[in-house]
Design an enzyme around this catalytic site. Structure first.
Site, short mmCIF file in Angstrom:
data_model
loop_
_atom_site.label_atom_id
_atom_site.label_comp_id
_atom_site.label_asym_id
_atom_site.label_seq_id
_atom_site.Cartn_x
_atom_site.Cartn_y
_atom_site.Cartn_z
N PHE A 133 -60.03 36.52 -23.71
CA PHE A 133 -60.45 35.52 -22.72
C PHE A 133 -61.92 35.75 -22.37
CE2 PHE A 133 -60.57 33.75 -18.40
CZ PHE A 133 -59.94 32.54 -18.60
N ASP A 210 -54.96 43.29 -19.85
CA ASP A 210 -55.02 42.06 -19.05
C ASP A 210 -53.67 41.35 -19.19
OD1 ASP A 210 -55.36 39.41 -18.23
OD2 ASP A 210 -57.50 39.40 -18.76
N TYR A 235 -51.80 32.99 -10.29
CA TYR A 235 -51.71 31.52 -10.16
C TYR A 235 -51.15 30.87 -11.41
CZ TYR A 235 -56.37 32.13 -12.23
OH TYR A 235 -57.42 32.52 -13.02
N LYS A 236 -50.86 31.68 -12.44
CA LYS A 236 -50.27 31.11 -13.66
C LYS A 236 -48.75 31.14 -13.53
CE LYS A 236 -54.47 31.99 -16.16
NZ LYS A 236 -55.33 32.93 -16.87
N ARG A 384 -52.67 23.36 -26.00
CA ARG A 384 -51.84 24.51 -25.65
C ARG A 384 -50.67 23.98 -24.84
NH1 ARG A 384 -54.64 29.21 -22.17
NH2 ARG A 384 -54.19 27.65 -20.59
C1 PLP Z 1 -56.61 33.17 -16.56
C2 PLP Z 1 -57.16 34.42 -17.10
C3 PLP Z 1 -58.13 35.13 -16.39
C4 PLP Z 1 -58.62 34.55 -15.09
O1 PLP Z 1 -59.57 35.24 -14.42
P1 PLP Z 1 -60.01 34.81 -12.95
O2 PLP Z 1 -60.82 35.92 -12.51
O3 PLP Z 1 -58.77 34.55 -12.16
O4 PLP Z 1 -60.77 33.51 -13.05
C5 PLP Z 1 -58.56 36.34 -16.91
N1 PLP Z 1 -58.08 36.79 -18.09
C6 PLP Z 1 -57.16 36.10 -18.81
C7 PLP Z 1 -56.62 36.65 -20.10
C8 PLP Z 1 -56.68 34.89 -18.34
O5 PLP Z 1 -55.78 34.20 -19.03
#
Ligand code: PLP
Length: 414
Positions: A133, A210, A235-236, A384
């Site tokens: 990411f 992560d 939030y996911k 996705r």
């Molecule tokens: C959604 C996501 C993030 C989000 O990071 P924020 O700091 O909440 O914006 C980070 N890493 C991965 C792999 C994600 O899918």
């Protein structure tokens, strides 16, 4: 309707009828909203639970409105740790005292990475993969720019992710930290976390995992696997709402030596002493820097109630069944129209989403959103399909893939 349409419609109906978790989609706001035909982006922003609507309004009138400043003593000061323990126990396979809430995933990844690097003095490399990411990559770039660390990149398969062999080929006695996503945000590849942890440790390095795209969809056993550090967002699949606080895990035996770089007052020992000089709080509280976002922690508790009632094994089983069904539909309806699958076919190596590719998907996604079918678009030209196990029905998956087929056929007419 073709023969396959009738068969698949009957199968979706049968799968929903036989689903042991069939009662759960009705627990979410908007489930019966006719304008939302198929919500296929619960892995970017989970739907609110119905209970959350009540909890938020009661919080304003009661906990915040009437308890006022007393709320900090009564509940909020401890909430990052109590909720962290609950997430740890229900979702992470983490014994109490190793998980806390606060900040965003990005900020926590930074704090954990800096803290981890300080525990491996003399080592000069951070290993990460080019398909991680963006925030994970940028944060490590920033650390490399600020220090003498070198980034060592892994190039994994486009439709897969980092394997133990990929990692073994790059780690060495120079490696301080390995940063990987448990489920890849684009392909949905599910790492073999125990194997990758073992490879990392054999090189004397530490692993920062992560969990953004795995927590709440995939079973996780951080303590058993021996993962050193982890962070993930809420939030996911945890339906905390836009920007809800993330969580951080620090393995118990690292806590005494762990120092993170943002020395805020809330992570100090006895913060209300307002004393001179920073001394990290004992235990996992030292990860905290500042006043935690209490409002954002409220919805997570409702989602945890639902996940605990359902049980993670059943949540994962539903998740696998949803992605299998989506792939069957894609094979029958979309592959003949030039679509390709960019996710693992083996369900044991797949998280809760499926990515499919077609050169026209960018424009098609915009049209799908207009008709109430909401997947996500991911570069270069992927759609996705994010299937949140408790809120998504098989009927929604069917409607979503049928809508993509209709858009592809409409393109052929022009
Ligand atoms: C959604 C996501 C993030 C989000 O990071 P924020 O700091 O909440 O914006 C980070 N890493 C991965 C792999 C994600 O899918």
């Amino acid at each position: 309707m073709t023969r396959s349409d009738t068969d698949f419609t009957a199968r979706a109906t049968a799968l929903d009828a036989a689903d042991p978790l069939a009662a759960y989609p009705g627990e979410f706001v908007g489930h019966d909203d006719p304008e939302i035909v198929a919500y296929l982006d619960g892995n970017s922003l989970g739907r609110p639970t119905r209970r959350t609507a009540e909890r938020l309004s009661a919080f304003v009138t009661e906990a915040w409105g009437r308890r006022l400043i007393r709320g900090w003593d009564e509940e909020w000061f401890e909430l990052p740790l109590t909720l962290g323990d609950r997430i740890g126990g229900t979702l992470l396979g983490a014994a109490p005292g190793q998980t806390t809430m606060g900040d965003s995933t990005s900020v926590l990844l930074y704090k954990l990475a800096r803290g981890a690097l300080a525990m491996r003095p003399g080592r000069t490399e951070i290993v990460l993969d080019r398909d991680n990411f963006p925030t994970d990559r940028y944060l490590m770039e920033s650390i490399a720019a600020d220090s003498d660390m070198t980034l060592r990149w892994i190039d994994a398969d486009f439709d897969g992710g980092v394997t133990a062999a990929d990692l073994a080929a790059v780690v060495s006695e120079r490696t301080a930290l390995v940063v990987l996503s448990h489920v890849a945000y684009r392909s949905g590849y599910l790492l073999d976390a125990p194997a990758l942890t073992a490879v990392t440790h054999a090189a004397g390095a530490m692993l920062l995992l992560d969990l953004c795209h795995s927590v709440g969809a995939v079973e996780i056993e951080l303590d058993t696997w021996g993962v050193d550090f982890a962070a993930g967002c809420t939030y996911k699949y945890l339906n905390g709402g836009p920007g809800s606080p993330a969580f951080a895990y620090v393995r118990a035996d690292h806590l005494a030596d762990f120092r993170q770089p943002i020395w805020g007052w809330m992570g100090r020992e006895n913060p209300f002493d307002m004393a001179h000089g920073y001394v990290p709080a004992p235990g996992i509280r030292r990860v905290i820097s500042a006043s935690p976002g209490i409002v954002g922690m409220l919805p997570i508790q409702d989602m945890l109630d639902l996940i605990e009632a359902a049980g993670m094994p059943r949540v994962r089983a539903k998740s696998v069944a949803l992605t299998e069904f989506a792939l069957d539909l894609v094979r029958e309806w979309l592959l003949p129209r030039g679509v390709t699958v960019s996710s693992p076919i083996d369900p044991a190596r797949r998280g809760g989403h499926v990515t499919i590719d077609h050169p026209r998907f960018r424009e098609i996604t915009a049209r799908l959103w207009q008709r109430g079918v909401m997947p996500d678009f991911r570069r270069p030209h992927g759609i996705r399909l994010g299937l949140s196990p408790l809120s998504t029905t098989f009927g929604e998956v069917l409607a979503g893939v049928a809508a993509i087929r209709a858009e592809l056929d409409a393109d052929l007419d022009v």
